[in-house]
Design a protein around this motif. Sequence first.
Motif, PDB file in Angstrom:
ATOM      1  N   ALA A 207      49.773  37.280  30.967  1.00  0.00           N
ATOM      2  CA  ALA A 207      50.120  38.668  31.202  1.00  0.00           C
ATOM      3  C   ALA A 207      48.793  39.401  31.270  1.00  0.00           C
ATOM      4  CB  ALA A 207      50.771  39.173  29.893  1.00  0.00           C
ATOM      5  N   LEU A 208      48.774  40.129  32.191  1.00  0.00           N
ATOM      6  CA  LEU A 208      47.381  41.190  32.204  1.00  0.00           C
ATOM      7  C   LEU A 208      47.784  42.499  32.689  1.00  0.00           C
ATOM      8  CD1 LEU A 208      47.133  38.505  34.731  1.00  0.00           C
ATOM      9  CD2 LEU A 208      44.939  39.254  34.410  1.00  0.00           C
ATOM     10  N   ARG A 209      46.797  43.336  32.441  1.00  0.00           N
ATOM     11  CA  ARG A 209      47.075  44.800  32.768  1.00  0.00           C
ATOM     12  C   ARG A 209      46.482  45.157  34.108  1.00  0.00           C
ATOM     13  NH1 ARG A 209      47.682  46.878  27.688  1.00  0.00           N
ATOM     14  NH2 ARG A 209      46.798  45.702  26.052  1.00  0.00           N
ATOM     15  N   ARG A 210      47.477  45.637  34.714  1.00  0.00           N
ATOM     16  CA  ARG A 210      47.224  45.721  36.246  1.00  0.00           C
ATOM     17  C   ARG A 210      45.848  46.271  36.485  1.00  0.00           C
ATOM     18  NH1 ARG A 210      49.134  46.824  41.003  1.00  0.00           N
ATOM     19  NH2 ARG A 210      51.292  46.221  40.379  1.00  0.00           N
ATOM     20  N   GLU A 211      45.170  46.881  35.840  1.00  0.00           N
ATOM     21  CA  GLU A 211      43.793  47.414  36.149  1.00  0.00           C
ATOM     22  C   GLU A 211      42.914  46.421  35.878  1.00  0.00           C
ATOM     23  OE1 GLU A 211      40.767  50.509  36.852  1.00  0.00           O
ATOM     24  OE2 GLU A 211      43.065  50.316  37.077  1.00  0.00           O
ATOM     25  N   THR A 212      43.110  45.417  35.131  1.00  0.00           N
ATOM     26  CA  THR A 212      42.285  44.198  34.811  1.00  0.00           C
ATOM     27  C   THR A 212      42.483  43.406  36.272  1.00  0.00           C
ATOM     28  OG1 THR A 212      42.341  44.296  32.488  1.00  0.00           O
ATOM     29  CG2 THR A 212      41.735  42.135  33.687  1.00  0.00           C
ATOM     30  N   TYR A 213      43.616  43.229  36.828  1.00  0.00           N
ATOM     31  CA  TYR A 213      43.964  42.351  37.831  1.00  0.00           C
ATOM     32  C   TYR A 213      43.341  42.924  38.999  1.00  0.00           C
ATOM     33  CZ  TYR A 213      46.852  39.457  40.632  1.00  0.00           C
ATOM     34  OH  TYR A 213      47.220  38.346  41.323  1.00  0.00           O
ATOM     35  N   VAL A 216      39.379  42.646  39.174  1.00  0.00           N
ATOM     36  CA  VAL A 216      38.679  41.121  39.131  1.00  0.00           C
ATOM     37  C   VAL A 216      39.351  40.585  40.750  1.00  0.00           C
ATOM     38  CG1 VAL A 216      38.766  40.686  36.996  1.00  0.00           C
ATOM     39  CG2 VAL A 216      40.500  40.024  38.139  1.00  0.00           C
ATOM     40  N   GLY A 217      39.957  41.541  41.403  1.00  0.00           N
ATOM     41  CA  GLY A 217      40.547  40.970  42.694  1.00  0.00           C
ATOM     42  C   GLY A 217      41.766  40.257  42.817  1.00  0.00           C
ATOM     43  N   GLY A 218      42.376  39.992  41.510  1.00  0.00           N
ATOM     44  CA  GLY A 218      43.658  39.365  41.672  1.00  0.00           C
ATOM     45  C   GLY A 218      43.499  37.863  41.627  1.00  0.00           C
ATOM     46  N   HIS A 219      44.334  37.069  42.032  1.00  0.00           N
ATOM     47  CA  HIS A 219      44.293  35.785  41.991  1.00  0.00           C
ATOM     48  C   HIS A 219      43.203  35.214  43.078  1.00  0.00           C
ATOM     49  CE1 HIS A 219      47.578  35.550  39.178  1.00  0.00           C
ATOM     50  NE2 HIS A 219      47.254  34.141  39.073  1.00  0.00           N
ATOM     51  N   ALA A 220      42.633  36.023  44.072  1.00  0.00           N
ATOM     52  CA  ALA A 220      41.618  35.645  44.991  1.00  0.00           C
ATOM     53  C   ALA A 220      40.337  35.252  44.403  1.00  0.00           C
ATOM     54  CB  ALA A 220      41.301  36.879  45.925  1.00  0.00           C
ATOM     55  N   LEU A 221      40.510  35.638  42.842  1.00  0.00           N
ATOM     56  CA  LEU A 221      39.316  35.133  42.069  1.00  0.00           C
ATOM     57  C   LEU A 221      39.263  33.668  41.903  1.00  0.00           C
ATOM     58  CD1 LEU A 221      36.930  36.430  40.547  1.00  0.00           C
ATOM     59  CD2 LEU A 221      38.686  36.507  38.456  1.00  0.00           C
ATOM     60  N   VAL A 236      37.749  36.255  34.409  1.00  0.00           N
ATOM     61  CA  VAL A 236      38.197  37.442  33.860  1.00  0.00           C
ATOM     62  C   VAL A 236      37.194  37.799  32.651  1.00  0.00           C
ATOM     63  CG1 VAL A 236      40.062  38.790  32.423  1.00  0.00           C
ATOM     64  CG2 VAL A 236      40.383  37.463  34.678  1.00  0.00           C
ATOM     65  N   LYS A 237      37.037  36.655  31.732  1.00  0.00           N
ATOM     66  CA  LYS A 237      35.886  36.721  30.526  1.00  0.00           C
ATOM     67  C   LYS A 237      34.626  36.995  30.960  1.00  0.00           C
ATOM     68  CE  LYS A 237      34.821  34.767  26.025  1.00  0.00           C
ATOM     69  NZ  LYS A 237      35.349  33.559  25.311  1.00  0.00           N
ATOM     70  N   ALA A 238      34.202  36.422  32.169  1.00  0.00           N
ATOM     71  CA  ALA A 238      32.593  36.745  32.661  1.00  0.00           C
ATOM     72  C   ALA A 238      32.593  38.148  33.061  1.00  0.00           C
ATOM     73  CB  ALA A 238      32.421  35.528  33.576  1.00  0.00           C
ATOM     74  N   ARG A 239      33.668  38.875  33.483  1.00  0.00           N
ATOM     75  CA  ARG A 239      33.741  40.035  33.918  1.00  0.00           C
ATOM     76  C   ARG A 239      34.070  40.989  32.819  1.00  0.00           C
ATOM     77  NH1 ARG A 239      34.198  36.492  37.672  1.00  0.00           N
ATOM     78  NH2 ARG A 239      33.622  36.960  40.068  1.00  0.00           N
ATOM     79  N   GLY A 240      33.868  40.772  31.515  1.00  0.00           N
ATOM     80  CA  GLY A 240      33.924  41.462  30.451  1.00  0.00           C
ATOM     81  C   GLY A 240      35.319  41.819  30.087  1.00  0.00           C
ATOM     82  N   GLY A 241      36.410  40.956  30.620  1.00  0.00           N
ATOM     83  CA  GLY A 241      37.947  41.088  29.781  1.00  0.00           C
ATOM     84  C   GLY A 241      37.955  40.498  28.733  1.00  0.00           C
ATOM     85  N   ARG A 242      38.844  40.745  27.826  1.00  0.00           N
ATOM     86  CA  ARG A 242      39.075  40.214  26.532  1.00  0.00           C
ATOM     87  C   ARG A 242      40.121  39.320  26.583  1.00  0.00           C
ATOM     88  NH1 ARG A 242      39.719  45.777  23.574  1.00  0.00           N
ATOM     89  NH2 ARG A 242      40.603  46.247  25.624  1.00  0.00           N
TER      90      ARG A 242
END
Length: 366
Positions: A207-213, A216-221, A236-242
Motif C-alpha cells: 500500500a502506497l500513497r499516490r503522491e509517493t508512487y 518515485v516514478g511508480g514501478h518503473a523504479l 522508496v526508502k532511499a528517496r526519503g520514504g518511510r
Amino acid sequence: MRRPGLLDLARAYRLTALGFFGYKAATLLVNALTYPRLSPQPLPPGRPRVSLLVPARDEAHNLPRTLPGLLAQGADEVLVLDDGSRDGTAEVAARLGARVLRGQPLPPGWHGKPWACQQLGEAASGEVLIFTDADVEWQPGALGAVLHELSRSGADFLSVYPRQHNLTPGERLLTPLVDAVLLTFLPLPLLRFAHPSAAAANGQLIALRRETYRQVGGHALVRAELLEDVAFASRVKARGGRLALALGREVLGVRMYRSYPDSLAGFGKNAGSFHGRSRALLLASAGWHVAAYTLPWLLPAQAPGVRLLRALGLAERTAVNLLTGRRTLPDLAEGLLGPVTPLLALPVYRRALRRRVAWKGREYEQ
C-alpha cells in the motif's frame, strides 16, 4: 604455528552454529514484541479514495476464491489487469464484477509484474494505491485494517505479509520459509534506520500513497527486478520514504503455491536476487544451512552441543508459525522438517545458479 585440529574445527563449528541460532532467536523475539498484527477494522470516516489493484496472469483458478472478498471490502475501485493470460482470467474477473484492464505487450527492459503494476498505477484514481496478488484472500474488515495501519504508522509504503494457508504436504515443505526468513533475519526496528538496505516488503500486498508512487516514478523504479518488492521498498526508502511492515493474521491470507515443484519454481526465481546475484553467496548459503540444520543429526548425539543444535533447528519453524497465527497441529508439526529442509531447498539453489529463470511463461536474465 600448528594447524587447527578436528577438535578446534568442531568447536568453531559449534560456536558459529550456536551464534547463528542465537541471532535468529533474538530477532524472532524482537519481532514478536514489535510486529503489528492486523485485526478487522471498519473503514475509517473521511478516508482517502482507495484503489485495489490486482496484476493477474493465468489466475483463473484463484480469482473465484479471492476476488469476491476483495470486491466486498468497500474500496472505491477494484482493477484487475489481465497480463496476457491464456486461461480466461479476464473473463472470470469481469464475470465476478471487477473492472478489467487488458495489459499492453511487455516493453523491452521490463519484467512482467512491474509492467502490470505500472499500468495499474497509471489507471488508478485513488489517493491510496494497494497492490495485491490474485491469490491473496481478503477477509471482512481487511481494508479497514490496512488503512488503519497505514495511518497509525505514518508510513509512505506499507507491506503486509498474509498468513500462509498450506493445505497439502508438498506445499508445506518450503512455502512457510517466507515467514521464517522475514521474522528471523530482519529485526523490525531496523526499518527506522535511514540506510536503504534496512528494507523488506512482500509483493502480495503493498500500500502506497499516490503522491509517493508518483514521486518515485511508480514501478518503473524496479522495471527489471525479479525480486521487485524488496527492491521497490529499498528504493522508496532511499528517496526519503518511510516503510512499515505488518502481519496479516486473520484478515489476510494467501495460498502461494500448490505443490513442492511450484515452490521450487517460485523460490528459484527469487533466490538469486535475494543473494545479491552472487553465485558464491548462493553456494555458501546452501552449504551453511545444511551444516546448521542437517549436520547435527548426522553427528553423535553425545558430542558437545549437538543436542542443543538439534533442538534449536526443530523449534524455529514452530515458533515462527505461532507468531504468524498458524497454530493447527499440522502447522506446528512443520518444525519437524527442520533437519531436511536444507536438503529440500537444494533444487532452489540449483535453479537460482542458472543464468536465466522462467516464470509464468516468460524467461528472464539473472
